[in-house]
Design a protein around this motif. Structure first.
Motif, PDB file in Angstrom:
ATOM      1  N   PHE A  25     151.185 -14.830 109.285  1.00  0.00           N
ATOM      2  CA  PHE A  25     151.240 -15.618 110.519  1.00  0.00           C
ATOM      3  C   PHE A  25     150.875 -14.750 111.710  1.00  0.00           C
ATOM      4  N   HIS A  26     151.450 -13.549 111.671  1.00  0.00           N
ATOM      5  CA  HIS A  26     151.187 -12.644 112.791  1.00  0.00           C
ATOM      6  C   HIS A  26     149.697 -12.333 112.888  1.00  0.00           C
ATOM      7  N   LEU A  27     149.092 -12.110 111.729  1.00  0.00           N
ATOM      8  CA  LEU A  27     147.653 -11.812 111.734  1.00  0.00           C
ATOM      9  C   LEU A  27     146.854 -13.018 112.218  1.00  0.00           C
ATOM     10  N   LEU A  28     147.288 -14.198 111.773  1.00  0.00           N
ATOM     11  CA  LEU A  28     146.589 -15.422 112.179  1.00  0.00           C
ATOM     12  C   LEU A  28     146.636 -15.577 113.697  1.00  0.00           C
ATOM     13  N   LEU A  29     147.825 -15.358 114.239  1.00  0.00           N
ATOM     14  CA  LEU A  29     147.993 -15.571 115.667  1.00  0.00           C
ATOM     15  C   LEU A  29     147.179 -14.573 116.472  1.00  0.00           C
ATOM     16  N   HIS A  30     146.851 -13.462 115.844  1.00  0.00           N
ATOM     17  CA  HIS A  30     146.036 -12.491 116.551  1.00  0.00           C
ATOM     18  C   HIS A  30     144.584 -12.543 116.093  1.00  0.00           C
ATOM     19  N   GLY A  31     144.246 -13.653 115.434  1.00  0.00           N
ATOM     20  CA  GLY A  31     142.842 -13.910 115.141  1.00  0.00           C
ATOM     21  C   GLY A  31     142.281 -13.241 113.894  1.00  0.00           C
ATOM     22  N   HIS A  32     143.149 -12.591 113.118  1.00  0.00           N
ATOM     23  CA  HIS A  32     142.638 -11.937 111.916  1.00  0.00           C
ATOM     24  C   HIS A  32     142.777 -12.867 110.717  1.00  0.00           C
ATOM     25  N   ILE A  33     141.916 -13.874 110.685  1.00  0.00           N
ATOM     26  CA  ILE A  33     142.065 -14.880 109.631  1.00  0.00           C
ATOM     27  C   ILE A  33     141.804 -14.274 108.262  1.00  0.00           C
ATOM     28  N   GLU A  34     140.799 -13.421 108.191  1.00  0.00           N
ATOM     29  CA  GLU A  34     140.456 -12.837 106.889  1.00  0.00           C
ATOM     30  C   GLU A  34     141.604 -11.973 106.358  1.00  0.00           C
ATOM     31  N   ASP A  35     142.144 -11.133 107.250  1.00  0.00           N
ATOM     32  CA  ASP A  35     143.271 -10.283 106.836  1.00  0.00           C
ATOM     33  C   ASP A  35     144.441 -11.133 106.370  1.00  0.00           C
ATOM     34  N   ALA A  36     144.692 -12.177 107.137  1.00  0.00           N
ATOM     35  CA  ALA A  36     145.819 -13.040 106.796  1.00  0.00           C
ATOM     36  C   ALA A  36     145.619 -13.619 105.408  1.00  0.00           C
ATOM     37  N   LYS A  37     144.393 -14.037 105.142  1.00  0.00           N
ATOM     38  CA  LYS A  37     144.129 -14.647 103.841  1.00  0.00           C
ATOM     39  C   LYS A  37     144.309 -13.617 102.723  1.00  0.00           C
ATOM     40  N   ARG A  38     143.893 -12.406 103.012  1.00  0.00           N
ATOM     41  CA  ARG A  38     144.056 -11.353 102.021  1.00  0.00           C
ATOM     42  C   ARG A  38     145.540 -11.129 101.698  1.00  0.00           C
ATOM     43  N   HIS A  39     146.344 -11.095 102.756  1.00  0.00           N
ATOM     44  CA  HIS A  39     147.773 -10.894 102.548  1.00  0.00           C
ATOM     45  C   HIS A  39     148.395 -12.056 101.775  1.00  0.00           C
TER      46      HIS A  39
END
Lengths: 1042, 422
Positions: B143-157
């Motif tokens: 969620f934190h990554l998503l909110l900061h625009g890191h969609i790819e990272d978020a998906k990886r996690h």
């Protein structure tokens, strides 16, 4: 847009069933986003935005002051004890018992005794000699109707009855008393922790039209000692950026209504500037009508049979009020038309929470109401005749409730969102949408210590375009009862988008913590103030100023009847950018610390105000340490001198001197005191320097606005606030002084048990006492002792009652007499005599004899070794002296050794070179000895007394020493008399006279010569005394006299 | 030792809950209900050592500072707090780990110079320090990554968390896992959307194939989570959008129907709205639309779709439907939010006009107004309302004034008179 339902909610599981989760930690929902919702940006497809359910940042609101400020002056009040009742405080519990259950306490005995008391006036002849006429008692009891201390109307008759009946009348059945006491104590304890009657809060604010820089309105609060007076008080919130904001009553007096019980809850609803105020006390509910131009008018009052738990005024139709009571019934009360029962529940809604607390609120539909208890909330449609209900909220797994969670408060958020309800439990706060029951739209952990009983919700003013970042947050301010906590939560959404919380909960100031920001108080005043300030909260409301400079004033009522407010200002980021915060704060605070360097400028008006304040109250004592110290010690004097003009000058001089003292004493917060002092002296100097006020202004502005939240702790209260607090504490002190308990009242009992005609005796006794006193005084003036011979004849005559002769039991030789004599001594002695007589203890005697022999033999054997030991022991002392002494004593060397090592214990141990033991012995002996020397012969008895006291002292002082060296002595000296000494233990005095006095005296010399020259003449007698015998004393005295 | 206490409390509570429904007799016996203590971690325990005490005080200080938003102070205390990990006597440090994670994340949120690495550090450290909260923290991390625009990272996690297995799952872990899968699918859907937008030519086989892949990945989990009762608005919307794109209408309708009518699901008004919107998009017959709205009317009579409902009812020309329309609009006006809404009043006027064509219209109106007669006048037609309406919305005033005679024929209302006077 009001009617819109969020098109997309945050995803969540719907778990039916009772809650299972248990609170494991105290971190609430800090640090988590909970859920995230994705939104596709309208412009470009890849422009996705995400919204978390718990947004990290909300609006930043800052306190203008680091502590809440009292709105009203303190009034006399009844304070609930701040600690739970002590079960052992029997007197208080019995008092409560007798007051509350007089029938139980006195009923039985009254019936039994009723025959013997005659309550009819003047019908004495009828019934009898055996009955007591109670006419007088009645009069006394009538007198007791006074509000004053009951005991102050003293009556010998009443006390006489009290004494006579005390042991019978108070015989309350213990089972009854026990259960009642238990009930009472539990209730008191629970009331302290959580008083559900206070739910909702007895404080309300009704806003009027808004001015430019101020918000007018009417504050509704309970007053009077028992909180039974309803006050309608006009207040004004003045706020201007850069100046101190303040909530004032403008000096106006409130409009008051007296009620028959303490006010528990005030609920109000406004429509078109008309306001309906519903007030709940335990068994009464009243409705007032009220408007900006109109004075409040009481419309109707109803009695409730059961304790009312809730009153709620309708926001839809003025004059409709919902009343719920502990009977489980909820009534719709249309003022002027009567009550209509809308719902009744015998049991709790969803499970048995063992609570009869009920609550009701209106909802978005005027004929659908909420019915709540500790287990949940139901929406009840009262249009259909068997009301149709459906669940809005219940303690369950759906809302992720915790096990043990209970509903505390429910509030219709009509002003914020017509379909939203706020529901609080002891852990969480929920926002429920009545269109989507069961699933909370939003949930926070409010993280308060005690359950929130009060709440106020401030709608986010979407209209104000001052902030660029969209609409403002809705603020939920929760207040708890016992811990006085206030917590502010913020959220947004509910219409176009789903609700989401903004920022973590913010704890606001509590009155009980305000003392730490104020100058230090002296202890007993601190106690009074602390007690007063920590009385539980009783209500909470907020005043919001929207137009112009926005600000928020949180007002809190305590059970002591005090009202405190704190003002919060939004922290505008744009204001900060123009002036960097760090750069601004530091000089600001430096100003506060070194105000003298500031040039005096403008604002003469304000400074004048401050100055007059300080001067006018100069004779009253402030919260500074300055004068309290002086006043505390001589309160009466201060009181009297208050009125007398002649003394004021002297007093001010006093204070001037004391001010100097203060600065020395004042460690903890020198800044404040220095400031205040300076203010006062400024005032005294006719305000020729307005620097004080100017500095106030600066410090308040700097503290209010520019300090970043990290440094909020460092914010100092502004001077205005300090002055307000000072006055408040002064008045509190005055009030509490009046309340101080009267002098201890003693009931005189001396006349109660007197015999008839005893007066003459008393007078003669008095006379004798007087004469004795005279004699004593005469003796004292002559510096002689009061002896039997000196006592005047009047005293001696009655004293010379011939005592019977001392019985000489030895004269009787027959067995019977012996036995009887022994039986007087003790049973054991008597039994021993019999055993002796019958020969039962023969074997034991034989054994004892053998034991004794064996011991003696061992002792003899051991003494051989011991002798060497003790020799090495004494070698440190000059042996020549000792030798001379032992020679002159003419004792055998062995005996002399023994005598030495024995007397070693008795002697001041300076001989052995242990200085620790020396000091006490000299000290104890020095004093008594001079007495005989100064008054040598006069009064033989006196002479004897003094040494005898030292006699007893001596062995005690040395006994410890002896114990350490006892073994060698005992082993050494096996002669019978010395053994005897050992058995007797401490009574060293018995032994020494058997020695020749000369020995002791020579020892004296030895000690003296060997010890020190520094001993005074008086201390020369010390060693003699240490021999502790009257005989040696006499001898020595004669020597000294020479 | 904490566990014991809590366990006991929990046990007592459970027992209470169990026998609650059965005996109602004792419900009024004890008047006061007691509440369990709120802060168990801040409560002194009997077996406390000096070390425990100091960590407890530290925690209290952190809490206090955080509650007053004194983040700097909290951060300073927080620097010392992790020493409680050295505690060997506490059987499970699970809660302490969670506390540390929560406190430190919140402090990072508000500390002025926080970097993304700090967050990652905390999330990763706590995530891997215990198995119990791995899933929760993984989700929060993404969620934190998503909110900061890191969609790819978020998906990886999320993918990493999805493949995480550890022994037996508890119910809560099962749900967390489902959520992780659903969120991962939501991210697939987002990528799918982006692809759809950027793909200009739908005949491009490579691009199509890629989209198809994302669709397949997303649909599996989305379909899965919709089987669990809950609120799944974002998931169902994305799923239905993809189904519509691939023209799987039966499945879409099926899913929406289940979401709206399954009794295990909470009464979500949006479920009906989604169904209604879908049906409307696909030109379903009026009858079907009315049916959906009828159900919605029962649960949410104040819903804005009720305006459409009443107009649909009017179109149907059935007598009963017109009566129903009157009822629907009147009920809307009961609610606070619609009271001064011109559209609703206009709608009411239209409905009444239509009704007046019938013979017995007075009777029908009277019947509808019977339950409202003692509070409707106060709710709508006072002089205050008149003044307000005339100031703010004269057109509304006109409509209302024309209707007051019809609705409340027997009562003299001050509505118009006062309005004129003022």
């Amino acid at each position: 847009m009001e009617h819109q339902f969020p098109p997309q909610l945050f995803p969540s599981f719907y778990n039916s069933g009772p809650p299972e989760s248990v609170l494991r930690h105290c971190a609430g929902d800090w640090g988590c986003y909970d859920r995230v919702r994705a939104e596709c940006g309208s412009a470009r497809a890849s422009n996705w935005t995400f919204t978390p359910r718990h947004q990290v940042r909300g609006e930043t609101w800052r306190h203008t002051e680091p502590l809440p400020v009292p709105l009203l002056r303190p009034r006399k009040t009844f304070l609930w004890p701040s600690k739970p009742p002590d079960p052992l405080d029997f007197r208080e519990h019995m008092q409560n018992f007798f007051m509350d259950h007089s029938q139980d306490a006195f009923g039985y005995m009254g019936e039994i005794l009723s025959e013997n008391f005659n309550f009819k006036e003047g019908t004495r002849e009828r019934n009898q000699k055996n009955s007591v006429n109670m006419g007088k008692m009645k009069n006394v009891l009538d007198m007791l109707e006074f509000q004053m201390c009951h005991k102050s109307n003293w009556s010998s008759k009443l006390n006489g009855f009290g004494a006579l009946l005390s042991d019978v009348v108070h015989s309350v059945p213990p089972e009854l008393l026990g259960s009642l006491l238990y009930e009472e104590l539990t209730e008191q304890r629970e009331r302290m922790l959580f008083f559900e009657g206070a739910t909702g809060g007895a404080l309300a604010f009704i806003p009027f039209s808004e001015g430019g820089s101020s918000q007018h309105g009417c504050l509704l609060y309970p007053g009077n000692k028992g909180l039974n007076r309803l006050n309608f008080h006009n207040v004004e919130l003045q706020h201007c950026r850069g100046r101190s904001s303040v909530l004032t009553t403008g000096g106006s007096d409130p409009i008051r209504f007296h009620l028959k019980g303490p006010i528990r809850q005030i609920s109000s609803a406004s429509l078109f500037n008309n306001c309906c105020v519903a007030v709940r006390s335990d068994h009464l509910c009243g409705v007032w009508r009220f408007g900006e131009g109109n004075d409040p008018r009481l419309l109707q009052v109803v009695n409730t049979a059961e304790v009312a738990t809730c009153v709620s005024a309708s926001p839809h139709v003025l004059g409709e009020v919902l009343v719920a009571s502990e009977s489980g019934a909820a009534n719709l009360w249309t003022v002027g038309k009567g009550m209509q029962k809308v719902r009744e529940e015998d049991s709790n809604l969803y499970f048995n929470a063992k609570s009869s607390w009920r609550w009701c609120e209106f909802s978005a539909h005027p004929r659908v109401m909420l019915y709540a208890d500790r287990t949940g909330v139901e929406l009840t449609d009262i249009r259909s005749s068997p009301v149709s209900c459906h669940t809005l909220f219940h303690i369950s797994n759906t809302s992720e409730c915790r096990s043990g969670e209970r509903l505390i408060l429910s509030r219709y958020l009509g002003d914020v969102h017509s379909f939203h309800h706020l529901i609080t439990t002891q852990y969480s706060a929920y926002v429920m949408d009545e269109r989507f029951p069961c699933v909370p739209m939003l949930k926070w952990d409010h993280m308060m210590e005690s359950p929130p009983l009060f709440c106020h919700v401030l709608p986010g003013s979407a209209s104000s375009g001052s902030v660029v970042g969209g609409d403002r947050t809705t603020k939920v301010v929760l207040g708890s009862y016992s811990s006085q906590e206030i917590t502010m939560l913020q959220y947004s959404g509910g219409r176009v988008e789903a609700c989401f919380s903004r920022g973590p909960p913010l704890a606001l100031h509590r009155p009980r913590e305000s003392l730490r920001h104020l100058p230090v108080q002296i202890p007993h005043r601190l106690d009074t103030a602390t007690n007063r300030l920590s009385s539980p909260a009783a209500g909470l409301t907020c005043v919001q100023k929207k137009g112009g400079e926005e600000c928020l004033c949180v007002v809190q009522l305590t059970e002591a009847g005090d009202i405190f407010y704190q003002i919060l200002e939004p922290d505008h980021p744009d204001a900060d950018t123009s002036r960097p915060p760090a750069a601004e704060t530091l000089p600001g605070r430096k100003d506060a610390e070194t105000p003298e360097r500031k040039p005096a400028e403008h604002l003469a008006q304000d400074s004048q105000l401050v100055v007059t304040d300080t001067t006018s109250d100069e004779d009253v004592i402030g919260p500074t340490q300055v004068v309290p110290r002086y006043v505390a010690e001589t309160p009466e004097r201060e009181q009297t001198s208050d009125s007398e003009d002649s003394e004021t000058e002297a007093k001010s001089r006093w204070r001037k001197r004391l001010e100097l003292q203060v600065i020395v004493n004042d460690d903890p917060e020198p800044d404040h005191v220095a400031e205040l002092d300076r203010g006062e002296t400024d005032g005294a100097e006719a305000g020729k320097e307005p620097g004080g006020a100017e500095e106030t202004l600066r410090s308040s502005s700097s503290s209010g606005r520019v300090v970043p939240p990290e440094q909020a702790t460092d914010v100092k209260p502004s001077k205005d606030v300090l002055v307000t607090w000072k006055h408040w504490l002064q008045r509190l002190r005055k009030k509490s002084r009046g309340k101080r308990p009267r002098l201890h009242f003693t009931t005189r009992t001396d006349g109660l048990l007197q015999l008839p005609g005893g007066d003459a005796r008393v007078s003669s006794e008095d006379e004798r006492v007087q004469s004795l006193r005279r004699d004593l005084r005469a003796c004292m003036s002559n510096r002689s002792l009061l002896l039997h011979s000196a006592v005047s004849a009047s005293l001696r005559a009655p004293d010379s009652v011939p005592l019977p002769d001392v019985v000489d039991t030895g004269a009787w030789t027959d067995e019977l007499s012996q036995r009887l004599t022994l039986s007087w001594q003790s049973e054991d002695a008597w039994r021993a005599w019999w055993e002796d007589k019958l020969g039962l203890n023969k074997e034991e005697k034989v054994k004892a004899l053998r034991r004794k022999r064996r011991r003696e033999k061992e002792a003899k054997r051991a003494s051989g070794q011991r002798r060497e030991l003790s020799g090495s022991f004494t070698s440190s002392v000059s042996y020549q002296d000792l030798g001379g002494y032992s020679d002159s004593a003419g004792w055998s060397s062995a005996a002399s050794q023994g005598g030495w090592s024995d007397s070693e214990g008795l002697m001041p141990l300076s001989v052995r070179g242990t200085p620790g033991a020396t000091t006490p012995s000299t000290v104890t002996c020095e004093t008594p000895v001079p007495t005989p020397t100064t008054t040598p012969v006069k009064g033989k008895q006196g002479d004897q007394q003094t040494p005898s006291t030292s006699c007893t002292q001596r062995p005690e002082a040395t006994s410890a020493n002896r114990r350490s060296s006892k073994r060698p002595a005992e082993d050494d000296l096996f002669t019978p008399q010395v053994r005897n000494f050992n058995f007797l233990g401490e009574e060293g005095g018995v032994r020494s006279p058997r020695r020749t006095p000369r020995v002791d005296l020579s020892r004296d010399d030895f000690v003296w010569s060997g010890f020190s020259q520094s001993l005074s003449q008086g201390s020369q007698g010390r060693p003699g005394l240490s021999q502790s015998s009257q005989a040696s004393q006499k001898k020595k005295k004669s020597r000294m006299g020479f | 030792m904490m566990d014991d206490l809590e366990g006991e409390l929990g046990l007592v509570e459970d027992l209470e809950d169990d026998n609650d429904s059965s005996d109602n007799t004792s419900s009024r016996g004890g008047k006061k209900s007691r509440f369990p203590p709120v802060n168990l971690m801040c409560v002194e325990t009997s077996k406390e050592t000096g070390f425990h005490q100091s960590t407890r005080f530290c925690l209290e200080h952190i809490r206090e500072a955080m509650l007053h938003h004194r983040w700097q102070e909290a951060a300073e205390y927080m620097a010392c707090y992790p020493q409680m990990f050295e505690d060997t006597t506490v059987s499970s440090t699970k809660h302490y780990k969670e506390v540390i994670w929560r406190l430190s994340t919140e402090i990072l949120h508000h500390h002025h110079n926080t970097k993304m690495e700090d967050y990652n550090h905390i999330y990763e450290r706590i995530k891997h320090s215990g198995v119990k909260h791995y899933l929760m923290i993984s989700l929060e991390h993404s969620f934190h990554l998503l909110l900061h625009g890191h969609i790819e990272d978020a998906k990886r996690h999320l993918l990493a968390a999805e493949s995480w297995r550890y022994g037996k799952e508890s119910a809560a872990q099962y749900q967390k896992m489902k959520l992780i899968q659903a969120y991962r699918s939501l991210l697939d859907y987002i990528i799918w959307c982006d692809k759809k937008f950027t793909l200009s030519d739908f005949n491009d086989p490579v691009g199509n194939q890629e989209m198809q892949n994302y669709y397949r990945q997303a649909s599996v989990n989305l379909k899965e989570i919709l089987k669990n009762p809950g609120v799944w608005d974002p998931f169902i919307l994305s799923y239905v959008e993809m189904l519509e794109f691939y023209e799987d209408h039966s499945e879409a309708l099926n899913v929406l129907n289940d979401y709206a009518y399954d009794n295990n699901f909470p009464p979500n008004p949006n479920a009906h709205v989604f169904l209604y919107q879908y049906l409307k998009r696909h030109d379903a017959p009026e009858k079907k639309l009315i049916k959906v709205l009828k159900v919605l009317h029962v649960s949410v009579p104040s819903h804005e779709l009720m305006l459409e409902y009443s107009s649909l009812l009017l179109q149907s020309e059935k007598n009963s439907h017109i009566h129903k329309a009157v009822e629907v609009v009147l009920e809307m006006l009961d609610f606070a939010c619609w009271r001064s809404d011109l559209d609703v009043w206009k709608c009411l006027k239209a409905v009444i006009q239509k009704l007046q064509l019938q013979e017995d219209w007075r009777k029908v109106v009277l019947e509808k107004m019977e339950v409202r007669k003692d509070w409707w006048p106060v709710l709508h037609f006072t002089s205050h309302h008149a003044r307000k309406d005339s100031e703010e919305n004269p057109e509304l005033m006109e409509v209302k004034a024309s209707l007051k005679e019809v609705l409340c024929p027997d009562i003299t209302l001050k509505y118009a008179a006062a309005g004129v006077n003022s």
